[in-house]
Write an enzyme that holds these catalytic residues in place. Structure first.
Site, PDB file in Angstrom:
ATOM      1  N   GLU A 172       0.656 -35.709   1.764  1.00  0.00           N
ATOM      2  CA  GLU A 172      -0.365 -35.860   2.813  1.00  0.00           C
ATOM      3  C   GLU A 172      -1.129 -37.181   2.625  1.00  0.00           C
ATOM      4  O   GLU A 172      -1.436 -37.880   3.586  1.00  0.00           O
ATOM      5  CB  GLU A 172      -1.324 -34.668   2.800  1.00  0.00           C
ATOM      6  CG  GLU A 172      -2.438 -34.815   3.821  1.00  0.00           C
ATOM      7  CD  GLU A 172      -2.632 -33.619   4.724  1.00  0.00           C
ATOM      8  OE1 GLU A 172      -1.920 -32.617   4.595  1.00  0.00           O
ATOM      9  OE2 GLU A 172      -3.523 -33.711   5.594  1.00  0.00           O
TER      10      GLU A 172
ATOM     11  N   LEU B 293      -7.851 -24.634   9.308  1.00  0.00           N
ATOM     12  CA  LEU B 293      -7.386 -23.519   8.477  1.00  0.00           C
ATOM     13  C   LEU B 293      -6.139 -23.923   7.701  1.00  0.00           C
ATOM     14  O   LEU B 293      -5.366 -23.091   7.238  1.00  0.00           O
ATOM     15  CB  LEU B 293      -7.122 -22.279   9.341  1.00  0.00           C
ATOM     16  CG  LEU B 293      -8.337 -21.747  10.101  1.00  0.00           C
ATOM     17  CD1 LEU B 293      -7.944 -20.551  10.966  1.00  0.00           C
ATOM     18  CD2 LEU B 293      -9.468 -21.341   9.148  1.00  0.00           C
TER      19      LEU B 293
ATOM     20  N   GLY C 118      -4.808 -27.731  13.814  1.00  0.00           N
ATOM     21  CA  GLY C 118      -5.980 -28.598  13.923  1.00  0.00           C
ATOM     22  C   GLY C 118      -7.301 -27.839  13.940  1.00  0.00           C
ATOM     23  O   GLY C 118      -8.308 -28.363  14.394  1.00  0.00           O
TER      24      GLY C 118
ATOM     25  N   HIS D 261     -16.252 -30.272   0.798  1.00  0.00           N
ATOM     26  CA  HIS D 261     -16.288 -31.710   0.485  1.00  0.00           C
ATOM     27  C   HIS D 261     -16.713 -31.933  -0.972  1.00  0.00           C
ATOM     28  O   HIS D 261     -17.378 -32.910  -1.289  1.00  0.00           O
ATOM     29  CB  HIS D 261     -17.207 -32.463   1.462  1.00  0.00           C
ATOM     30  CG  HIS D 261     -16.605 -32.554   2.843  1.00  0.00           C
ATOM     31  ND1 HIS D 261     -15.665 -33.505   3.168  1.00  0.00           N
ATOM     32  CD2 HIS D 261     -16.786 -31.796   3.950  1.00  0.00           C
ATOM     33  CE1 HIS D 261     -15.301 -33.332   4.443  1.00  0.00           C
ATOM     34  NE2 HIS D 261     -15.964 -32.297   4.940  1.00  0.00           N
ATOM     35  N   THR D 262     -16.327 -30.998  -1.813  1.00  0.00           N
ATOM     36  CA  THR D 262     -16.571 -31.158  -3.246  1.00  0.00           C
ATOM     37  C   THR D 262     -15.280 -31.487  -3.987  1.00  0.00           C
ATOM     38  O   THR D 262     -15.332 -32.017  -5.096  1.00  0.00           O
ATOM     39  CB  THR D 262     -17.146 -29.855  -3.857  1.00  0.00           C
ATOM     40  OG1 THR D 262     -16.368 -28.768  -3.352  1.00  0.00           O
ATOM     41  CG2 THR D 262     -18.595 -29.643  -3.482  1.00  0.00           C
ATOM     42  N   ASP D 263     -14.114 -31.177  -3.377  1.00  0.00           N
ATOM     43  CA  ASP D 263     -12.864 -31.305  -4.170  1.00  0.00           C
ATOM     44  C   ASP D 263     -12.595 -32.743  -4.592  1.00  0.00           C
ATOM     45  O   ASP D 263     -12.360 -33.031  -5.762  1.00  0.00           O
ATOM     46  CB  ASP D 263     -11.656 -30.647  -3.472  1.00  0.00           C
ATOM     47  CG  ASP D 263     -11.281 -31.185  -2.109  1.00  0.00           C
ATOM     48  OD1 ASP D 263     -12.046 -32.001  -1.528  1.00  0.00           O
ATOM     49  OD2 ASP D 263     -10.196 -30.796  -1.603  1.00  0.00           O
TER      50      ASP D 263
ATOM     51  N   ASP E 101      -6.755 -27.619  -0.271  1.00  0.00           N
ATOM     52  CA  ASP E 101      -5.965 -26.871   0.712  1.00  0.00           C
ATOM     53  C   ASP E 101      -4.594 -26.497   0.169  1.00  0.00           C
ATOM     54  O   ASP E 101      -4.162 -25.346   0.258  1.00  0.00           O
ATOM     55  CB  ASP E 101      -5.788 -27.695   1.996  1.00  0.00           C
ATOM     56  CG  ASP E 101      -7.122 -28.025   2.641  1.00  0.00           C
ATOM     57  OD1 ASP E 101      -8.134 -27.439   2.220  1.00  0.00           O
ATOM     58  OD2 ASP E 101      -7.147 -28.868   3.550  1.00  0.00           O
TER      59      ASP E 101
ATOM     60  N   SER F 213      -1.544 -27.791   8.119  1.00  0.00           N
ATOM     61  CA  SER F 213      -0.705 -28.838   7.512  1.00  0.00           C
ATOM     62  C   SER F 213      -0.361 -28.516   6.054  1.00  0.00           C
ATOM     63  O   SER F 213       0.802 -28.609   5.669  1.00  0.00           O
ATOM     64  CB  SER F 213      -1.323 -30.231   7.631  1.00  0.00           C
ATOM     65  OG  SER F 213      -2.681 -30.200   7.829  1.00  0.00           O
TER      66      SER F 213
ATOM     67  N   TYR G 253     -13.186 -38.460   7.920  1.00  0.00           N
ATOM     68  CA  TYR G 253     -12.967 -37.824   6.612  1.00  0.00           C
ATOM     69  C   TYR G 253     -12.832 -38.896   5.534  1.00  0.00           C
ATOM     70  O   TYR G 253     -13.509 -38.853   4.499  1.00  0.00           O
ATOM     71  CB  TYR G 253     -11.699 -36.953   6.668  1.00  0.00           C
ATOM     72  CG  TYR G 253     -11.422 -36.229   5.376  1.00  0.00           C
ATOM     73  CD1 TYR G 253     -11.945 -34.969   5.135  1.00  0.00           C
ATOM     74  CD2 TYR G 253     -10.648 -36.818   4.382  1.00  0.00           C
ATOM     75  CE1 TYR G 253     -11.703 -34.314   3.943  1.00  0.00           C
ATOM     76  CE2 TYR G 253     -10.400 -36.172   3.180  1.00  0.00           C
ATOM     77  CZ  TYR G 253     -10.929 -34.918   2.968  1.00  0.00           C
ATOM     78  OH  TYR G 253     -10.687 -34.275   1.777  1.00  0.00           O
TER      79      TYR G 253
HETATM   80  C1  GLA Z   1     -10.095 -30.824   4.193  1.00  0.00           C
HETATM   81  C2  GLA Z   1      -9.351 -31.445   3.008  1.00  0.00           C
HETATM   82  C3  GLA Z   1      -9.754 -30.787   1.688  1.00  0.00           C
HETATM   83  C4  GLA Z   1     -11.283 -30.722   1.542  1.00  0.00           C
HETATM   84  C5  GLA Z   1     -11.938 -30.177   2.815  1.00  0.00           C
HETATM   85  C6  GLA Z   1     -13.432 -30.263   2.770  1.00  0.00           C
HETATM   86  O1  GLA Z   1      -9.687 -29.495   4.386  1.00  0.00           O
HETATM   87  O2  GLA Z   1      -7.952 -31.337   3.178  1.00  0.00           O
HETATM   88  O3  GLA Z   1      -9.165 -31.466   0.611  1.00  0.00           O
HETATM   89  O4  GLA Z   1     -11.802 -31.969   1.207  1.00  0.00           O
HETATM   90  O5  GLA Z   1     -11.495 -30.870   3.980  1.00  0.00           O
HETATM   91  O6  GLA Z   1     -13.951 -29.420   1.783  1.00  0.00           O
END
Ligand code: GLA
Length: 390
Positions: free
Chosen positions: A163, A128, A125, A35-37, A175, A131, A225
């Protein structure tokens, strides 16, 4: 894995023509930096050997046909190559269709259609990136089959946009980046503010990466999210009243702590604290790994989980149970949730000679507490999305 030869047979049966090309797209596991991106910080993921395969052939009609061997009940899904819209009834196919549409909007217009057969080895889901795997795969197929000549980094960005705008999950870049830009036996340190990155070899000596799936149903929680994202954005806007910063990722942890009370809402303050501290932890962890200090790396992984549990509130009973069991288990160097959270998987670094007892003991402890069993995958680190031999 289903062999490509099996897929070739299914392809002819389904589409009445032979496949002319094959592709593979990995999933990803994030080692640290969660949750840093979307907060302008750093992430440290790698692409994994589980992923999505596709067989492809062109067709003259201006419509494409898709089929997934994982979802045979959904049947062959047909859609127009221009002007496709989101349709709930098309279910999983909205991911590849969203990429076609997004590329069209960016000016990459296909002059014909495709038949595509997909087969995935990733649990869907489970956090990993099944999607992102199919999105970047579709982007590469279009690029290759219609000769758009785009670089992978652009395909990665178009897939993220698909997405965000077509599927409606406001995800960051991690991702799609990890899936598209992955490199065998390396993790990637990515600065999500600038998209600068470097590969860092993962040589774990006598240890391996073990992924444990909570098997919690309906783990993909897009609304939670998106809510975390909004909370961080609002926290940032409070800080910006007194400080000139563009993202939480620009702040050092000590600096943040000294101005944290400019965020009046306690929940938002916790969210921002996680984002800032996690970013710093990620940089420290990569430095430790590059000095071969696996013990320090593992401790930072554990600290990451605790912060995601206490400050970010995205773990939940299933993930906490897995992590807490792992921390008590001999031979475990570090363990944390990976991906968005709310279910999904943990990633652990485990000594090779302790993997068997790890799986046995964690399965027993987890099943006793949660009521159903977890699954385990010992993952190899793979190259990003690419064409393969047919
Ligand atoms: C999901 C999102 C990513 C990222 C992670 C948490 O995988 O698709 O962009 O924010 O959660 O690090």
């Amino acid at each position: 894995m289903k062999h490509i030869s099996d897929m070739k047979k299914s392809f002819i049966e389904l589409f009445d023509q032979e496949a002319t090309a094959a592709y593979f797209s990995p999933g990803r596991v994030n080692l640290i930096g969660e949750h840093t991106d979307y907060n302008g910080g750093h992430v440290f993921p790698c692409a994994i050997t589980l992923g999505t395969y596709a067989l492809v052939a062109k067709r003259e009609a201006n419509a494409s046909r898709l089929f997934s061997l994982n979802m045979p009940e959904a049947g062959v899904i047909e859609f127009p190559m221009q002007g496709a819209i989101y349709d709930e009834a098309r279910d999983w196919a909205n991911y590849p269709i969203g990429v076609v549409r997004t590329m069209e909007e960016a000016g990459y217009r296909a002059d014909g259609g495709l038949d595509i057969l997909f087969y995935g080895t990733l649990p869907s889901g489970a956090g990993l990136s099944s999607s992102a795997s199919i999105e970047v795969l579709t982007a590469l197929i279009l690029n290759d089959q219609f000769g758009f000549g785009r670089e992978m980094i652009e395909l990665v960005q178009l897939s993220q946009r698909a997405e965000n705008t077509f599927v409606g999950v406001n995800c960051g870049i991690m991702d799609q980046f990890a899936v598209g830009m992955g490199k065998k036996d390396c993790a990637m340190l990515l600065d999500c503010n600038t998209l600068e990155y470097r590969y860092s070899p993962i040589a774990l000596k006598d240890s391996s990466i073990v992924i444990t799936n909570t098997n919690k149903k309906h783990s993909l929680n897009a609304s939670k999210y998106n809510e975390r994202r909004r909370e961080c954005e609002h926290a940032l806007s409070c800080i910006q009243q007194t400080k000139d910063v563009r993202s939480l990722g620009e702040l050092k942890a000590a600096e943040f702590d000294s101005i944290a009370d400019t965020i009046p809402d306690v929940t938002e303050r916790c969210r921002a604290r996680h984002a800032v501290h996690e970013n710093e932890r990620t940089l420290k962890a990569v430095a430790a790994l590059e000095k071969n200090d696996l013990v320090a790396f593992g401790q930072l992984m554990n600290a990451s989980h605790i912060s995601l549990m206490d400050d970010y509130d995205v773990t939940g009973e299933e993930l906490d149970t897995l992590a807490e069991l792992a921390w008590r288990q001999p031979g475990v160097i570090g363990s944390r949730m990976t991906g968005a959270g709310f279910g999904g998987c943990t990633v652990s670094i485990v000594k090779d000679n302790a993997i068997e007892s790890f799986q046995r003991d964690i399965a027993a402890g987890y099943t006793k507490k949660i009521g159903y069993a977890p699954s385990f995958y010992v993952a190899g680190i793979a190259d990003g999305t690419h064409r393969i031999e047919l």
